[in-house]
Design an enzyme around this catalytic site. Structure first.
Site, mmCIF file in Angstrom:
data_model
loop_
_atom_site.group_PDB
_atom_site.id
_atom_site.type_symbol
_atom_site.label_atom_id
_atom_site.label_comp_id
_atom_site.label_asym_id
_atom_site.label_seq_id
_atom_site.Cartn_x
_atom_site.Cartn_y
_atom_site.Cartn_z
ATOM 1 C CB THR A 145 54.047 107.326 -67.528
ATOM 2 O OG1 THR A 145 54.811 107.100 -66.334
ATOM 3 C CG2 THR A 145 54.863 108.156 -68.506
ATOM 4 C CG ASN A 146 52.624 106.150 -62.044
ATOM 5 O OD1 ASN A 146 52.935 105.093 -62.568
ATOM 6 N ND2 ASN A 146 53.269 106.657 -61.017
ATOM 7 C CG MET B 18 49.166 102.692 -72.065
ATOM 8 S SD MET B 18 49.577 101.255 -73.098
ATOM 9 C CE MET B 18 49.651 99.962 -71.849
ATOM 10 C CG HIS B 19 55.062 103.382 -67.246
ATOM 11 N ND1 HIS B 19 54.712 104.382 -66.370
ATOM 12 C CD2 HIS B 19 54.740 102.216 -66.625
ATOM 13 C CE1 HIS B 19 54.209 103.860 -65.263
ATOM 14 N NE2 HIS B 19 54.219 102.540 -65.399
ATOM 15 C CG ASP B 20 58.799 102.571 -72.204
ATOM 16 O OD1 ASP B 20 59.240 103.522 -71.529
ATOM 17 O OD2 ASP B 20 59.259 101.419 -72.135
#
Length: 305
Positions: A191-192, A236-238
């Protein structure tokens, strides 16, 4: 065939984009949204979920979950998500009411209805899921799988050792990881790198629809937050976790034995990923290790433009 899911969430600006993605995806059937304490306190996360559902015009029940973690005191991430949890976004006060049943009963109810096909998409501390397992032990045989945003093979974003959702309730995470329910961990390792760049946000903003405008506004807030850490893009993690649910081809994973540190304050919430099989224990988690960022961005554009 649509994928039946429950979204367990603590909106949260990036949660909001993930939820909007699920609203827009044609292959997703949202059975319920369950809220939990996390980025902000439970009352705010619940109101935020209601606001997003009303904004969408869809008929999706919102069930209120845990207001406290299993053992830990709550601490908010208002510095990142804003006092309300939704940054500077303004919505009318929601008219719809929360579902009559709480999160645990709702998850169990829908799991029984879906006859083993329900997928839990967890975007928050895992307090609700762990509590459901404790209250309804037989649910482990009624859930198809869990996809969660959280953890990392190395490092963290809340402490040097831990990602926020794991750090917030490590006891809950341990229960979930050791539940024997199939788990996919969409962690910081991928996600990073799921960055949305400024020109891509601007492209979404140019679309002539209210959903795209909202996504672009939220992404701009995330972009500004990330810039404080010298990251040149909105992480955009989630949303990436939700993207994996919509289309699993955007992420590659490897299976490892994973546990969560819950006793040490120095490494509290660290996901212990046995990449070299030193413990010689059975694998229990599929861990995201690589991503197709371009495919993910294309998905966002297809959903909202």
């Amino acid at each position: 065939m649509k994928i039946p899911i429950i979204i367990d969430t603590d909106p949260g600006i990036d949660d909001a984009i993930a939820i909007l993605m699920a609203f827009a995806a044609k292959n997703i059937d949202i059975k319920a949204i369950t809220t939990v304490v996390g980025n902000v306190e439970l009352e705010k996360t619940t109101v935020n979920a209601l606001k997003l559902v009303e904004f969408s015009g869809l008929d999706i029940k919102v069930a209120r979950g845990s207001e406290k973690h299993i053992r830990r005191e709550h601490f908010s991430a208002e510095w990142y998500h804003g006092v309300s949890g939704l940054g500077n976004l303004k919505f009318p006060d929601p008219k719809m009411k929360v579902y009559e049943k709480n999160a645990y009963d709702t998850i169990y109810e829908e799991a029984c209805k879906c006859k083993g096909k329900l997928k839990l998409v967890c975007l928050a501390p895992l307090t609700n899921i762990a509590s459901t397992i404790l209250i309804y032990p037989d649910i482990v045989n009624k859930i198809d799988s869990i996809v969660l945003m959280g953890g990392a093979i190395n490092g963290g974003n809340d402490t040097p050792a831990a990602e926020f959702n794991m750090y917030a309730d490590p006891e809950a995470a341990r229960i979930v990881f050791n539940s024997k329910i199939p788990v996919t961990m969409v962690g910081l390792d991928v996600t990073n790198r799921a960055l949305l760049y400024k020109n891509e946000i601007e492209e979404i903003d140019k679309a002539n629809n209210k959903m795209a405008k909202l996504v672009a506004k939220i992404a701009t807030r995330i972009y500004e937050n990330c810039a404080k850490f010298n990251v040149e893009g909105a992480a955009m993690h989630d949303p990436f976790a939700m993207g994996y649910v919509i289309d699993s081809s955007i992420m590659k994973y490897k299976s490892f034995h994973v546990d969560v540190e819950a006793s040490s304050e120095l490494t509290r919430g660290k996901t212990i990923v046995d990449v070299n099989n030193l413990l010689n224990k059975p694998t229990n988690v599929n861990v995201g290790v690589d991503l197709d960022r371009d495919a993910f961005v294309s998905m966002l554009k297809e959903l909202f433009i």
